[in-house]
Design an enzyme around this catalytic site. Structure first.
Site, PDB file in Angstrom:
ATOM      1  N   HIS A  23       0.443  -0.801   0.307  1.00 52.67           N
ATOM      2  CA  HIS A  23      -0.128   0.217  -0.187  1.00 52.67           C
ATOM      3  C   HIS A  23       0.926   0.939  -0.259  1.00 52.67           C
ATOM      4  O   HIS A  23       0.535   2.324  -0.537  1.00 52.67           O
ATOM      5  CB  HIS A  23      -0.818   0.389   0.808  1.00 52.67           C
ATOM      6  N   ARG A  96      -1.837  -6.116  -8.031  1.00 55.27           N
ATOM      7  CA  ARG A  96      -0.678  -6.504  -8.229  1.00 55.27           C
ATOM      8  C   ARG A  96      -0.336  -8.015  -9.263  1.00 55.27           C
ATOM      9  O   ARG A  96       0.619  -8.378  -9.421  1.00 55.27           O
ATOM     10  CB  ARG A  96      -0.638  -7.534  -6.904  1.00 55.27           C
ATOM     11  N   SER A 134      -2.580  -7.894   2.593  1.00 54.93           N
ATOM     12  CA  SER A 134      -3.514  -7.591   4.494  1.00 54.93           C
ATOM     13  C   SER A 134      -3.825  -9.102   4.898  1.00 54.93           C
ATOM     14  O   SER A 134      -3.098  -9.431   5.832  1.00 54.93           O
ATOM     15  CB  SER A 134      -4.225  -6.397   4.456  1.00 54.93           C
TER      16      SER A 134
END
Ligand code: PNS
Length: 167
Positions: A23, A96, A134
């Site tokens: 991030h 990603r 995450s």
């Protein structure tokens, strides 16, 4: 911060539970492209978060205290409504890999349907963060693996505290 009347404001929406170095990489890239980038934490997510919205905003602020055009905020409801309220014309999302693309394309198209004036811009993080999420960070931490170098130090220490509070 004084901004030109035509300032290009971007919103980077997400859960950020927790903020990762992936991030951070995207936010740094966005801060170079846009006059202001608002990192907006979703408050009404269905999933139960590990970090409170306040904690997540504090972490973002800690990491960008020296970057004046990065702001942390929270939002509820539709992201396009929030962006419009904040005078933003761009939504930033990180990609990603191909596996992110289908979900991101759907969201971008739905957001365009809801407000054609708001454009979604996809940004790719540095290669070393293409496997960082995450969700995996929380899993690896819970199972005792190393997450050093994948999250900021403040996130690692907070995760450790949360872990030890549970045992
Ligand atoms: O980091 P995440 O969890 O992948 O972020 C998802 C997020 C917050 C960007 C998305 O769930 C969102 O924008 N929610 C707000 C509600 C909304 O606007 N829904 C319609 C957009 S498709």
């Amino acid at each position: 911060m004084a901004e030109r009347p035509t300032a290009r404001i971007a919103v980077f929406p997400g859960s950020f539970d927790p903020l990762t170095n992936g991030h951070i990489d995207i936010i740094e890239r966005g801060a170079k492209l846009f006059d202001r980038i608002i990192v907006a934490v979703l408050t009404n997510a269905a999933k139960t978060p590990l970090f409170s919205v306040e904690e997540r905003m504090t972490i973002i602020r800690e990491n960008f205290k020296n970057t004046p055009n990065v702001e942390a905020d929270s939002f509820d409801g539709l992201v396009v409504d929030y962006a419009r309220r904040r005078g933003a014309s761009v939504l930033v999302r990180g990609l990603r890999g191909i596996s992110d693309f289908e979900y991101e394309l759907q969201m971008a198209m739905m957001n365009r349907h809801l407000d054609p004036a708001i454009e979604t811009v996809f940004m790719m993080p540095a290669e070393q963060y293409t496997y960082v999420s995450s969700r995996l960070i929380k899993e690896v931490m819970t199972l005792g693996g190393s997450i050093t170098g994948l999250v900021p130090a403040g996130v690692e220490s907070r995760l450790r505290k949360k872990g030890s509070a549970r045992t």
